[in-house]
Design a protein around this motif. Structure first.
Motif, PDB file in Angstrom:
ATOM      1  N   ARG A   6       0.838  -1.202   0.000  1.00  0.00           N
ATOM      2  CA  ARG A   6       0.000   0.000   0.000  1.00  0.00           C
ATOM      3  C   ARG A   6       0.875   1.255   0.000  1.00  0.00           C
ATOM      4  O   ARG A   6       0.638   2.191  -0.767  1.00  0.00           O
ATOM      5  CB  ARG A   6      -0.906   0.001   1.232  1.00  0.00           C
ATOM      6  CG  ARG A   6      -1.935   1.133   1.241  1.00  0.00           C
ATOM      7  CD  ARG A   6      -2.645   1.218   2.577  1.00  0.00           C
ATOM      8  NE  ARG A   6      -1.771   1.735   3.608  1.00  0.00           N
ATOM      9  CZ  ARG A   6      -1.556   3.049   3.832  1.00  0.00           C
ATOM     10  NH1 ARG A   6      -2.170   3.955   3.085  1.00  0.00           N
ATOM     11  NH2 ARG A   6      -0.744   3.442   4.784  1.00  0.00           N
ATOM     12  N   ASP A  42      -7.336  -2.363   0.430  1.00  0.00           N
ATOM     13  CA  ASP A  42      -6.827  -1.020   0.706  1.00  0.00           C
ATOM     14  C   ASP A  42      -5.541  -0.771  -0.074  1.00  0.00           C
ATOM     15  O   ASP A  42      -5.335   0.308  -0.654  1.00  0.00           O
ATOM     16  CB  ASP A  42      -6.595  -0.876   2.209  1.00  0.00           C
ATOM     17  CG  ASP A  42      -6.278   0.553   2.621  1.00  0.00           C
ATOM     18  OD1 ASP A  42      -6.649   1.486   1.891  1.00  0.00           O
ATOM     19  OD2 ASP A  42      -5.658   0.731   3.687  1.00  0.00           O
ATOM     20  N   GLN A  56     -13.551  -0.660   1.966  1.00  0.00           N
ATOM     21  CA  GLN A  56     -12.441  -0.500   1.027  1.00  0.00           C
ATOM     22  C   GLN A  56     -12.893  -0.515  -0.431  1.00  0.00           C
ATOM     23  O   GLN A  56     -12.126  -0.143  -1.319  1.00  0.00           O
ATOM     24  CB  GLN A  56     -11.412  -1.621   1.244  1.00  0.00           C
ATOM     25  CG  GLN A  56     -10.907  -1.757   2.671  1.00  0.00           C
ATOM     26  CD  GLN A  56     -10.339  -0.463   3.212  1.00  0.00           C
ATOM     27  OE1 GLN A  56      -9.724   0.316   2.479  1.00  0.00           O
ATOM     28  NE2 GLN A  56     -10.557  -0.215   4.502  1.00  0.00           N
TER      29      GLN A  56
END
Length: 452
Positions: free
Chosen positions: A237, A274, A302
């Motif tokens: 991420r 995410d 998400q």
């Protein structure tokens, strides 16, 4: 103001932990190595107070982190000893690998490693001989309060238990390439990814951009310990956010698509989605459609971000349909996430505004603030939106009130003058803030006399 007075004021500002005043005095010519009442450079006072912002200002202005002190230590040694990754990063200075001789680097690494392997409480017990349990307190470790660390006290001594992060920072600064598995183990043993050491491990691995490092990290997605898998999701991420033009971006997107398709744990799936939202990948929308009806709200929260269209593109019919359902979701955070995407789409603006006005009047302060920001800047200029913004002027949170006043100013609402009063003086922190500037311009225009 003479030099002596400047230095006296600098000592006082450091003691007051006033970073803004410290920077101003340094800019006016105060000595960054000025000595306090204890005879030590003021940098030592900042280190002892765990004030990373002041330490950073002093070192940036030329304070010497390697100055040998009467007890044989240096400010840098004390920063390592103190266990705060944020303070160490501030004190480390430029090019420490070139600036410090090999022996000094090894001593610093040995100090950090000893603290980390022994443990903060045990090391304090060894140093003080004090019996009984140590006191622990969770504290923010940086000026922005993004990361936390435990502060441990025993026998009159206080230390922060972030030596795993301190060791990680030093190793990378001295270009010691610690094995990836060892680094991840340092993070995986912590309670959550907001710990300062967790972040330092992620950041160092992001700096090590070789395929060998990348492959060793993502191999942990199949690790039996969930903490290792969480680390990989957070690493990917963060890479999606901060690493631009990554040579592995397509490979990372495919990896996350496959991971999302086979992950059965809802909490882990939410983390994977995410991360996936940070990549432009062909399978992203399909993943969102597949999980829009997931029974766990953590997963549904998400999903909206997976529908964000590429720049210049529009939402697809499938994404619009899914978002329309998410705007009516029973979970408030799901509705808020759907609003972030839907409010920019002409076809979804009306239902998004209805959801936002509901959130603006809801019990969650954070969601009220988010609703205020989205309502303020949205294209809806109806009285209902202006009334919702006006109602938010009673909110306890000042930033929420600022967003509400900003939205009224954009609409040239006659209640804007009262809204500005409700926000109150903004101060120097908002000099370049677009919302504060808009309120200032609105007030200036209204104060200008009408032409004859």
């Amino acid at each position: 103001m003479n030099d002596r007075e400047l230095d006296r004021r600098l000592v006082a500002a450091v003691g007051a932990m006033d970073a803004e005043a410290v920077r101003a005095l340094l800019g006016a010519g105060a000595d960054p190595d000025a000595r306090g009442g204890d005879g030590l450079p003021v940098l030592c006072a900042a280190v002892a107070a765990y004030d990373s912002a002041v330490a950073d200002a002093l070192v940036e202005a030329g304070a010497d982190p390697d100055r040998v002190l009467p007890d044989g230590t240096t400010p840098l040694w004390r920063a390592v000893d103190g266990g705060s990754p944020a303070v160490l990063t501030a004190v480390l200075g430029d090019e420490p690998r070139l600036r410090l001789p090999h022996e000094a680097r090894e001593r610093l690494l040995g100090l950090a490693r000893s603290w980390y392997e022994t443990g903060a409480a045990e090391e304090l017990r060894r140093r003080t001989g004090a019996p009984g349990p140590a006191g622990t307190l969770r504290v923010s470790d940086d000026a922005d309060a993004y990361h936390w660390v435990e502060q441990v006290s025993l026998g009159g001594l206080v230390v922060r238990a972030g030596h795993g992060g301190v060791l990680t920072v030093l190793e990378w600064a001295f270009r010691v390439l610690t094995p990836v598995d060892e680094l991840i183990a340092r993070a995986a043993g912590l309670p959550d990814e907001d710990h300062a050491t967790w972040w330092e491990v992620v950041w160092v691995l992001l700096q090590r951009r070789s395929l060998e490092t990348w492959s060793a990290v993502v191999a942990h997605r199949d690790h039996p310990d969930p903490a290792h898998r969480r680390f990989v999701a957070e690493y990917l991420r963060t890479r999606g956010i901060v690493v631009h033009d990554s040579p592995y971006a397509e490979r990372e997107g495919a990896l996350l698509a496959d991971w999302a398709a086979r992950e059965s744990d809802p909490g882990m799936l939410a983390r994977v989605l995410d991360a996936y939202a940070e990549y432009e990948h062909d399978g992203r929308e399909s993943a969102g459609l597949r999980h829009a009806g997931h029974p766990d709200p953590r997963v549904r929260r998400q999903v909206p971000d997976l529908f964000f269209p590429a720049e210049g593109a529009s939402l697809t019919p499938g994404a619009r349909t899914a978002l329309l359902g998410l705007l009516r979701d029973r979970d408030a955070e799901v509705r808020a996430g759907a609003c972030r995407v839907a409010v920019s789409d002409a076809g979804l603006l009306a239902p998004a505004v209805r959801a936002l006005t509901g959130l603006a009047g809801g019990p969650d302060a954070r969601l009220r603030g988010e609703a205020a920001a989205l309502l303020a800047s949205c294209r809806d200029r109806t009285p209902a939106v202006a009334d919702a913004l006006f109602a938010l002027l009673d909110d306890d949170d000042r930033i929420t009130r600022l967003e509400a006043a900003y939205g009224l100013a954009l609409r040239d609402d006659p209640r804007t003058a009262g809204a500005i009063d409700r926000v109150g003086p903004l101060g120097s922190a908002f000099v370049d803030d677009h919302r504060g500037s808009a309120l200032w311009r609105w007030a200036r225009e209204k104060a200008r006399p009408e032409p004859a």
